[in-house]
Motif scaffolding. Sequence first.
Motif, PDB file in Angstrom:
ATOM      1  N   CYS A 116       0.846  -1.197   0.000  1.00  0.00           N
ATOM      2  CA  CYS A 116       0.000   0.000   0.000  1.00  0.00           C
ATOM      3  C   CYS A 116       0.881   1.246   0.000  1.00  0.00           C
ATOM      4  O   CYS A 116       1.818   1.341   0.790  1.00  0.00           O
ATOM      5  CB  CYS A 116      -0.887   0.063   1.243  1.00  0.00           C
ATOM      6  N   ASP A 118       0.658   5.495   0.231  1.00  0.00           N
ATOM      7  CA  ASP A 118      -0.199   6.639   0.545  1.00  0.00           C
ATOM      8  C   ASP A 118      -0.391   7.463  -0.721  1.00  0.00           C
ATOM      9  O   ASP A 118       0.567   7.996  -1.283  1.00  0.00           O
ATOM     10  CB  ASP A 118       0.455   7.486   1.640  1.00  0.00           C
ATOM     11  N   GLU A 123      -6.567   8.650   0.315  1.00  0.00           N
ATOM     12  CA  GLU A 123      -6.657   7.404  -0.444  1.00  0.00           C
ATOM     13  C   GLU A 123      -5.322   6.656  -0.412  1.00  0.00           C
ATOM     14  O   GLU A 123      -4.286   7.213  -0.070  1.00  0.00           O
ATOM     15  CB  GLU A 123      -7.057   7.683  -1.898  1.00  0.00           C
ATOM     16  N   TYR A 125      -2.968   3.618  -2.801  1.00  0.00           N
ATOM     17  CA  TYR A 125      -2.784   2.678  -3.906  1.00  0.00           C
ATOM     18  C   TYR A 125      -2.453   1.340  -3.267  1.00  0.00           C
ATOM     19  O   TYR A 125      -1.689   1.281  -2.300  1.00  0.00           O
ATOM     20  CB  TYR A 125      -1.617   3.095  -4.807  1.00  0.00           C
ATOM     21  N   VAL A 144      -6.813   2.096  -6.563  1.00  0.00           N
ATOM     22  CA  VAL A 144      -6.832   3.208  -5.606  1.00  0.00           C
ATOM     23  C   VAL A 144      -8.168   3.192  -4.883  1.00  0.00           C
ATOM     24  O   VAL A 144      -9.210   2.883  -5.481  1.00  0.00           O
ATOM     25  CB  VAL A 144      -6.588   4.561  -6.315  1.00  0.00           C
ATOM     26  N   ALA A 145      -8.141   3.472  -3.583  1.00  0.00           N
ATOM     27  CA  ALA A 145      -9.376   3.455  -2.807  1.00  0.00           C
ATOM     28  C   ALA A 145      -9.180   4.208  -1.503  1.00  0.00           C
ATOM     29  O   ALA A 145      -8.048   4.470  -1.089  1.00  0.00           O
ATOM     30  CB  ALA A 145      -9.795   2.015  -2.503  1.00  0.00           C
ATOM     31  N   GLN A 146     -10.301   4.551  -0.870  1.00  0.00           N
ATOM     32  CA  GLN A 146     -10.234   5.087   0.482  1.00  0.00           C
ATOM     33  C   GLN A 146      -9.975   3.924   1.444  1.00  0.00           C
ATOM     34  O   GLN A 146     -10.565   2.854   1.283  1.00  0.00           O
ATOM     35  CB  GLN A 146     -11.548   5.790   0.839  1.00  0.00           C
ATOM     36  N   TYR A 170      -2.655   4.400   7.987  1.00  0.00           N
ATOM     37  CA  TYR A 170      -3.938   3.709   7.890  1.00  0.00           C
ATOM     38  C   TYR A 170      -3.904   2.265   8.396  1.00  0.00           C
ATOM     39  O   TYR A 170      -4.825   1.494   8.137  1.00  0.00           O
ATOM     40  CB  TYR A 170      -4.422   3.731   6.433  1.00  0.00           C
ATOM     41  N   ARG A 217      -5.173   6.468 -11.042  1.00  0.00           N
ATOM     42  CA  ARG A 217      -6.262   7.453 -11.076  1.00  0.00           C
ATOM     43  C   ARG A 217      -6.539   7.837 -12.525  1.00  0.00           C
ATOM     44  O   ARG A 217      -5.671   8.342 -13.221  1.00  0.00           O
ATOM     45  CB  ARG A 217      -5.874   8.696 -10.280  1.00  0.00           C
TER      46      ARG A 217
END
Length: 228
Positions: A116, A118, A123, A125, A144-146, A170, A217
Motif C-alpha cells: 500500500c 499513501d 486514499e 494505492y 486506488v481506494a479510500q 492507515y 487514477r
Amino acid sequence: MMTNLLAVDTSTENCSVALQWQGTFFSEAIESPREHSQRLLPFVEGVLQQGNVALNQLDGLVVGVGPGSFTGVRIGVSMAQGLAFSSELPVFPVSSLQALAQQTIRKHKAEAVVACIDARMGEIYYALYRSSNGIAEPLTDPAVAQPSVKLFSRHNLEGFHTAGTGWDNYSNVLDPENKLKQNADCRLPLAEDMLTIAAHGDISAVDAESLEPLYVRNEVTWKKLPGR
C-alpha cells in the motif's frame, strides 16, 4: 534472459538507481522527495562508472512507473525515455507496488504481501502479491481506494506481510485486529528489487515511445515528451 540492466525509480519519496552488470550489483538510493530531478542523473552516471560500463552495453532499462507521486513518476519515466532513446534500449516497466512486495520477500522471506502506498487525498494505492519462487507475483491489479476495513474483506490475508507508506497512517483502519505481519523497514520501493523482477523475465519490454506511467487514477493523463 536479460541480465545486464539499469533500473531507475522516483515514483515515491525515494530516488533509487541500481545496475546489474555481469553478475555484479551497484546501487544508490536516498529519500529526497523534492530533489529527484537533480539527483537521478548523477546517480545513473555514478553506478555506470562504478560498473565501468556504458549505457549502450546494457541489455535494457528498468523503470518504476508508479503508482505514486505524479511528479515523481513523470520524472522517472521521462528520464527512462531519454536514456532509452539515446541508447536504443528496450524498457521494462515495473510497478512500484510490485517492487515493494519484492523487497518484503527479499528482506523477510514473505510468502504473500499487501503493498500500500499513501496516495494523499485520503486514499491509498494497493495490490496483493504472493511469492512464486522468490518473485512477487500479482494477485490483484493495482488500484486506488479510500482506506477501509472492508477493502480486503474478500481476501484471506492470513500470513500476509505489509509493505509501503500506506500502512504508516492507515494501519489501524486497514488491519484493526493486527492480523498482518507489519514491516516498518519496507516503506519505499527500491530500484534493486525492480531489477530482480525484470531479470526474472515476466515483464514485457516496450520501446521508449510506448512507455507510459501507471497512475491508476483515471483523471490524470500523461503527456509524452515534446516531439515524440
